[in-house]
Design an enzyme around this catalytic site. Structure first.
Site, mmCIF file in Angstrom:
data_model
loop_
_atom_site.group_PDB
_atom_site.id
_atom_site.type_symbol
_atom_site.label_atom_id
_atom_site.label_comp_id
_atom_site.label_asym_id
_atom_site.label_seq_id
_atom_site.Cartn_x
_atom_site.Cartn_y
_atom_site.Cartn_z
ATOM 1 N N ASP A 228 92.316 -10.216 22.978
ATOM 2 C CA ASP A 228 92.473 -11.589 22.502
ATOM 3 C C ASP A 228 93.491 -11.583 21.366
ATOM 4 O O ASP A 228 93.451 -10.706 20.504
ATOM 5 C CB ASP A 228 91.127 -12.138 22.016
ATOM 6 N N HIS B 186 88.484 -17.837 31.287
ATOM 7 C CA HIS B 186 88.549 -16.530 30.630
ATOM 8 C C HIS B 186 87.204 -16.184 30.008
ATOM 9 O O HIS B 186 86.591 -16.990 29.331
ATOM 10 C CB HIS B 186 89.679 -16.446 29.602
ATOM 11 N N LEU B 187 86.767 -14.970 30.305
ATOM 12 C CA LEU B 187 85.529 -14.425 29.755
ATOM 13 C C LEU B 187 85.872 -13.710 28.457
ATOM 14 O O LEU B 187 86.760 -12.846 28.437
ATOM 15 C CB LEU B 187 84.901 -13.432 30.733
ATOM 16 N N HIS B 188 85.176 -14.072 27.392
ATOM 17 C CA HIS B 188 85.309 -13.356 26.123
ATOM 18 C C HIS B 188 84.324 -12.193 26.131
ATOM 19 O O HIS B 188 83.153 -12.377 26.466
ATOM 20 C CB HIS B 188 84.975 -14.272 24.938
#
Length: 149
Positions: free
Chosen positions: A38, A107-109
């Site tokens: 990120d 989007h997967l954090h």
């Protein structure tokens, strides 16, 4: 797989990453997913897992996207393991609910250690966050309701 748009939306930052049009370092990838750091990390380890196919956000997911979300979770856990995160019990894996998504591409954090996140990160990704939904909750809602509420 549900109603998904074709990959390569012109003004999507994440489609540009998927199509190697940026200098973003890809940490993991396969035929379906891409993982990278990120740009504004909310924890010591903060990675994003995105599908190559452009999907707007978690609210557009349907029941037939369950395998995709499960693979996103697996890749998120794998990048944390690969980077030697001490405790996989001290992680946050999830999505922002629209309209709180910074980029309109699913989007997967994957964040760790969750217990060390600062107040700002807790508000954005923590258990009390109004706009962050865990991957477990997304999967549960998809299995029960066929969509994310």
């Amino acid at each position: 797989m549900g109603t998904l748009e074709a990959s390569g939306i012109d003004d999507c930052k994440f489609c540009e990453i998927v199509n190697n049009k940026t200098d973003t370092a890809i940490l993991l990838s396969d035929d379906e997913l891409v993982c990278f750091r990120d740009m504004k990390p909310g924890a010591t380890h903060h990675y994003l897992v995105i599908p190559r196919m452009h999907i707007s956000n978690c609210k557009t997911l349907k029941m037939d996207n369950i395998p995709l979300v499960e693979r996103m979770e697996q890749m998120g856990r794998h990048i944390l393991e690969k980077n030697k995160v001490c405790s996989l019990d001290d992680v946050r894996l999830g999505f922002h609910l629209p309209p709180f998504s910074s980029v309109p591409h699913l989007h997967l954090h994957a964040l760790a250690p969750a217990s060390k996140m600062n107040l700002k990160s807790q508000l954005r990704y923590g258990q009390q966050s109004y706009w962050f939904i865990t991957v477990d909750k997304v999967l549960s809602q998809l299995k029960t309701h066929g969509k994310v509420k």
